[in-house]
Design a protein around this motif. Structure first.
Motif, PDB file in Angstrom:
ATOM      1  N   HIS A   1      18.839   7.478  -6.984  1.00 13.00           N
ATOM      2  CA  HIS A   1      19.998   7.380  -6.091  1.00 13.00           C
ATOM      3  C   HIS A   1      19.623   7.973  -4.735  1.00 13.00           C
ATOM      4  O   HIS A   1      19.940   9.126  -4.433  1.00 13.00           O
ATOM      5  CB  HIS A   1      21.185   8.133  -6.705  1.00 13.00           C
TER       6      HIS A   1
ATOM      7  N   LEU B   1      28.971   0.124  -4.591  1.00 10.90           N
ATOM      8  CA  LEU B   1      29.792  -0.530  -5.621  1.00 10.90           C
ATOM      9  C   LEU B   1      30.574  -1.697  -5.028  1.00 10.90           C
ATOM     10  O   LEU B   1      30.825  -1.746  -3.822  1.00 10.90           O
ATOM     11  CB  LEU B   1      30.768   0.475  -6.251  1.00 10.90           C
TER      12      LEU B   1
ATOM     13  N   ASN C   1      26.035  -2.467 -10.605  1.00 14.36           N
ATOM     14  CA  ASN C   1      26.905  -2.621  -9.446  1.00 14.36           C
ATOM     15  C   ASN C   1      26.250  -3.473  -8.368  1.00 14.36           C
ATOM     16  O   ASN C   1      26.921  -4.268  -7.705  1.00 14.36           O
ATOM     17  CB  ASN C   1      27.261  -1.240  -8.883  1.00 14.36           C
TER      18      ASN C   1
ATOM     19  N   SER D   1      25.931   4.750  -1.232  1.00 16.32           N
ATOM     20  CA  SER D   1      26.754   5.301  -2.308  1.00 16.32           C
ATOM     21  C   SER D   1      28.241   5.098  -2.015  1.00 16.32           C
ATOM     22  O   SER D   1      28.695   3.968  -1.901  1.00 16.32           O
ATOM     23  CB  SER D   1      26.398   6.777  -2.525  1.00 16.32           C
TER      24      SER D   1
ATOM     25  N   MET E   1      31.080   3.638 -11.772  1.00 15.14           N
ATOM     26  CA  MET E   1      29.757   4.179 -11.479  1.00 15.14           C
ATOM     27  C   MET E   1      28.817   4.031 -12.670  1.00 15.14           C
ATOM     28  O   MET E   1      27.594   3.983 -12.506  1.00 15.14           O
ATOM     29  CB  MET E   1      29.881   5.638 -11.050  1.00 15.14           C
TER      30      MET E   1
ATOM     31  N   VAL F   1      24.933   5.805  -9.755  1.00  9.88           N
ATOM     32  CA  VAL F   1      25.646   4.521  -9.688  1.00  9.88           C
ATOM     33  C   VAL F   1      24.776   3.487 -10.392  1.00  9.88           C
ATOM     34  O   VAL F   1      23.672   3.179  -9.935  1.00  9.88           O
ATOM     35  CB  VAL F   1      25.926   4.100  -8.231  1.00  9.88           C
TER      36      VAL F   1
ATOM     37  N   SER G   1      22.923   1.468  -2.993  1.00 17.63           N
ATOM     38  CA  SER G   1      23.402   2.261  -4.134  1.00 17.63           C
ATOM     39  C   SER G   1      24.926   2.338  -4.155  1.00 17.63           C
ATOM     40  O   SER G   1      25.501   3.368  -4.487  1.00 17.63           O
ATOM     41  CB  SER G   1      22.807   3.685  -4.081  1.00 17.63           C
TER      42      SER G   1
END
Length: 355
Positions: free
Chosen positions: A324, A225, A271, A199, A240, A267, A223
């Motif tokens: 997630h 970006l 991504n 994340s 997100m 998210v 998970s």
């Protein structure tokens, strides 16, 4: 104190039911149950507790307050050392934990830098990912930098701040400093240093791989970006959702392995697509798509991009039905999904192809 198993089960059930509610309500519920114990002389504010009762409270109440179920199975103690330390530079101070496997004898080993997600800490992340168990099996060091609550109230790495997307500035300088400190204090194979995260930690792992390609041989993102996909809180929320910004500089193509659940409502899976897309622009040839499934677990689609020499340069694992959470993780840690595939083991396998 020997507790009636039925009472203990009821108390544990009560704590599970109170997850996410007020810690005060959780405490009162437990206190009400304990008042019925023989010999319990507790006043309105519980100034004293009989022998053994406080120990039980110490076990149950922190679980309620942290959102971690105290009935989750504990991981088996490991033979290595899990040490606390800290690092300070001009950008600030961060603590970290370093796992040294029992096989360490001064001979250089690989090093994996693990960046936790929001609300997590090194112990939680280590338990959930089981990376220390893999360190014992695969003979490597693992370091877990810890975000401070002073830097972010939810203990998220500040991947969305412009300053924290610059080399030798902000949090990237601290994480790189922790990495180099471990490399100087322990025997590490310089060409086998890797960074991974979940994340917000996954987003920061991407930043580290982009800004320090000479330091990290490969990146693992779960998970997370893309690099510089936001520059403030508003754009972070948009990123997100899958509406991310494009950076001023392009990725230098550091080898990357990406995991993302296609039901991730925190998210957006787009991504993960973008992470891989940016990392393979310089490659020729079509990727290899491999569908698969885990027995009694999730189905997944694995897409592998190879270099001209045939080495996997980028892997994308899209996990069908997953949200997630760290795929294949252990229930003793937060944000885990035990249904697999095993992201930790697959990341380590991918990292080993860099040797």
């Amino acid at each position: 104190m020997n507790l009636n198993p039925k009472l203990l089960a009821q108390m544990r059930a009560a704590t599970r039911n109170l997850m996410g509610k007020s810690p005060t309500a959780a405490t009162k519920k437990i206190q009400d149950a304990l008042r019925n114990l023989p010999g319990a002389q507790m006043g309105k504010h519980m100034p004293q507790a009989p022998a053994g009762v406080q120990d039980l409270l110490d076990q149950l109440i922190p679980g309620v307050m942290s959102g971690i179920d105290p009935t989750r199975p504990a991981t088996t103690p490991l033979p290595g050392q899990f040490l606390d330390d800290s690092y300070t530079n001009a950008a600030g101070t961060r603590s970290y934990k370093l796992y040294i496997p029992s096989s360490y004898n001064g001979t250089p080993m690989p090093l994996v830098v693990m960046l936790h997600g929001c609300t997590q800490n090194p112990d939680d992340f280590a338990a959930g990912t089981r990376m220390n168990q893999l360190a014992e099996e695969m003979h490597c060091l693992v370091v877990y930098p810890a975000q401070s609550q002073q830097a972010n109230s939810s203990r998220c790495w500040n991947w969305f701040n412009a300053l924290d997307q610059q080399r030798d500035q902000g949090e990237p300088s601290i994480i790189a400093g922790i990495t180099r400190k471990v490399m100087s204090s322990h025997a590490v194979v310089d060409s086998q240093v890797y960074v991974a995260g979940l994340s917000a930690g996954g987003a920061m792992a991407t930043i580290m791989g982009t800004l320090y390609p000479e330091l990290y041989a490969a990146v693992g993102v779960h998970s997370g970006l893309p690099f510089a996909s936001a520059n403030d809180l508003q754009s972070a929320l948009a990123a997100m959702r899958g509406d991310f910004k494009r950076p001023d500089i392009e990725s230098r193509g550091v080898p990357i392995i990406v995991f993302h659940g296609d039901k991730d409502n925190t998210v957006h899976p787009a991504n993960g697509d973008e992470l891989v897309k940016r990392g393979v622009r310089h490659l020729q040839g079509a990727p290899v798509t491999e569908p698969g499934s885990v027995p009694n677990g999730h189905k997944y689609t694995r897409i592998v991009h190879h270099t001209e020499e045939g080495t996997p340069h980028a892997e994308q694992w899209l996990i069908h039905g997953a949200g997630h959470a760290w795929s294949g993780g252990h229930a003793s840690g937060s944000y885990t999904d035990s249904k697999g595939p095993d992201a930790s083991r697959e990341m380590m396998r991918f990292f080993q192809t860099r040797r």
